[in-house]
Design a protein around this motif. Structure first.
Motif, mmCIF file in Angstrom:
data_model
loop_
_atom_site.group_PDB
_atom_site.id
_atom_site.type_symbol
_atom_site.label_atom_id
_atom_site.label_comp_id
_atom_site.label_asym_id
_atom_site.label_seq_id
_atom_site.Cartn_x
_atom_site.Cartn_y
_atom_site.Cartn_z
ATOM 1 N N LEU A 228 24.910 56.564 26.078
ATOM 2 C CA LEU A 228 23.887 55.581 25.717
ATOM 3 C C LEU A 228 23.675 55.480 24.216
ATOM 4 N N LEU A 229 23.802 56.593 23.519
ATOM 5 C CA LEU A 229 23.648 56.556 22.063
ATOM 6 C C LEU A 229 24.875 55.990 21.366
ATOM 7 N N SER A 230 26.044 56.157 21.952
ATOM 8 C CA SER A 230 27.256 55.650 21.312
ATOM 9 C C SER A 230 27.517 54.181 21.633
ATOM 10 N N PHE A 231 26.828 53.618 22.630
ATOM 11 C CA PHE A 231 27.055 52.225 23.005
ATOM 12 C C PHE A 231 26.754 51.250 21.867
ATOM 13 N N PRO A 232 25.603 51.346 21.172
ATOM 14 C CA PRO A 232 25.375 50.426 20.048
ATOM 15 C C PRO A 232 26.391 50.606 18.920
ATOM 16 N N VAL A 233 26.843 51.813 18.713
ATOM 17 C CA VAL A 233 27.853 52.051 17.677
ATOM 18 C C VAL A 233 29.169 51.383 18.065
ATOM 19 N N LEU A 234 29.560 51.504 19.327
ATOM 20 C CA LEU A 234 30.781 50.843 19.797
ATOM 21 C C LEU A 234 30.646 49.322 19.732
ATOM 22 N N GLU A 235 29.464 48.804 20.029
ATOM 23 C CA GLU A 235 29.242 47.362 19.917
ATOM 24 C C GLU A 235 29.359 46.903 18.463
ATOM 25 N N ALA A 236 28.798 47.662 17.529
ATOM 26 C CA ALA A 236 28.897 47.301 16.115
ATOM 27 C C ALA A 236 30.344 47.340 15.643
ATOM 28 N N ILE A 237 31.089 48.339 16.068
ATOM 29 C CA ILE A 237 32.507 48.408 15.705
ATOM 30 C C ILE A 237 33.250 47.201 16.283
ATOM 31 N N GLY A 238 32.921 46.830 17.513
ATOM 32 C CA GLY A 238 33.546 45.660 18.126
ATOM 33 C C GLY A 238 33.205 44.375 17.401
ATOM 34 N N ILE A 239 31.965 44.239 16.941
ATOM 35 C CA ILE A 239 31.574 43.040 16.197
ATOM 36 C C ILE A 239 32.334 42.963 14.879
ATOM 37 N N PHE A 240 32.427 44.066 14.161
ATOM 38 C CA PHE A 240 33.163 44.062 12.901
ATOM 39 C C PHE A 240 34.648 43.796 13.112
ATOM 40 N N TRP A 241 35.191 44.336 14.174
ATOM 41 C CA TRP A 241 36.607 44.117 14.474
ATOM 42 C C TRP A 241 36.867 42.642 14.805
ATOM 43 N N MET A 242 35.979 42.044 15.612
ATOM 44 C CA MET A 242 36.144 40.626 15.944
ATOM 45 C C MET A 242 35.884 39.735 14.731
ATOM 46 N N ALA A 243 34.958 40.118 13.863
ATOM 47 C CA ALA A 243 34.724 39.335 12.651
ATOM 48 C C ALA A 243 35.956 39.357 11.753
ATOM 49 N N GLY A 244 36.652 40.479 11.736
ATOM 50 C CA GLY A 244 37.894 40.527 10.970
ATOM 51 C C GLY A 244 39.003 39.698 11.602
ATOM 52 N N ALA A 245 38.965 39.559 12.910
ATOM 53 C CA ALA A 245 40.016 38.820 13.613
ATOM 54 C C ALA A 245 39.769 37.315 13.599
ATOM 55 N N ILE A 246 38.532 36.886 13.901
ATOM 56 C CA ILE A 246 38.289 35.444 14.007
ATOM 57 C C ILE A 246 37.383 34.908 12.913
ATOM 58 N N GLY A 247 36.866 35.739 12.057
ATOM 59 C CA GLY A 247 36.104 35.270 10.914
ATOM 60 C C GLY A 247 34.647 34.979 11.237
ATOM 61 N N GLY A 248 34.149 33.886 10.656
ATOM 62 C CA GLY A 248 32.742 33.555 10.733
ATOM 63 C C GLY A 248 32.277 33.012 12.069
ATOM 64 N N TRP A 249 33.177 32.837 13.035
ATOM 65 C CA TRP A 249 32.794 32.329 14.340
ATOM 66 C C TRP A 249 32.060 33.380 15.167
ATOM 67 N N VAL A 250 32.008 34.600 14.679
ATOM 68 C CA VAL A 250 31.329 35.660 15.424
ATOM 69 C C VAL A 250 29.821 35.423 15.458
ATOM 70 N N LEU A 251 29.266 34.988 14.345
ATOM 71 C CA LEU A 251 27.817 34.782 14.283
ATOM 72 C C LEU A 251 27.355 33.669 15.235
ATOM 73 N N PRO A 252 27.989 32.471 15.250
ATOM 74 C CA PRO A 252 27.564 31.478 16.257
ATOM 75 C C PRO A 252 27.784 31.949 17.695
ATOM 76 N N TRP A 253 28.858 32.704 17.912
ATOM 77 C CA TRP A 253 29.113 33.226 19.262
ATOM 78 C C TRP A 253 27.968 34.131 19.712
ATOM 79 N N LEU A 254 27.565 35.048 18.844
ATOM 80 C CA LEU A 254 26.502 35.979 19.198
ATOM 81 C C LEU A 254 25.162 35.268 19.350
#
Length: 135
Positions: A10-36
């Motif tokens: 439960l404590l590592s879930f937000p950390v994994l989500e943040a890593i996933g967001i940064f990874w997707m932002a590197g892959a698809i760019g600024g489209w992550v913010l409208p998606w979220l």
């Protein structure tokens, strides 16, 4: 020991989500913010719609003879999916989609042994009274 693993997960879930967001932002760019943002709006709308619909779903299940727990589990599944959609991240989005797309196993009714299997077939006897109607 099991409790420690649950707390760690439960404590590592937000950390994994943040890593996933940064990874997707590197892959698809600024489209992550409208998606979220759209994802959070969809989650809140899903929660609001289910908040209104759960009572009707429960009443319909009782009236149709289904088990009321089936309606409660269906509503709980939709509320959990809405909460996961409102939580920012792609792992929670995938889990919410799995919850929404998974077929409901609680609302399947067992076949009634007194009801015929094929409703299109009518069984019975008939007797023709007169041939005058055919001429």
């Amino acid at each position: 020991m099991r409790f420690g693993w649950i707390v760690l997960l439960l404590l590592s879930f937000p950390v994994l989500e943040a890593i996933g967001i940064f990874w997707m932002a590197g892959a698809i760019g600024g489209w992550v913010l409208p998606w979220l943002l759209l994802d959070a709006i969809a989650g809140v709308m899903l929660i609001r719609a289910e908040r209104v619909a759960w009572g009707a779903r429960l009443l319909f299940s009782v009236q149709s003879g289904a088990h009321p727990l089936a309606a409660l589990f269906a509503s709980g599944r939709i509320l959990l999916a809405g909460g996961l959609l409102a939580f920012p991240g792609f792992i929670s989005d995938a889990a919410a989609l799995l919850l929404l797309l998974a077929p409901g196993t609680w609302n399947r009714r067992k076949p009634d042994p007194l009801r015929p299997a094929n409703d299109d077939v009518l069984e019975g006897e008939f007797k023709r009274e007169s041939d005058d109607l055919l001429r």
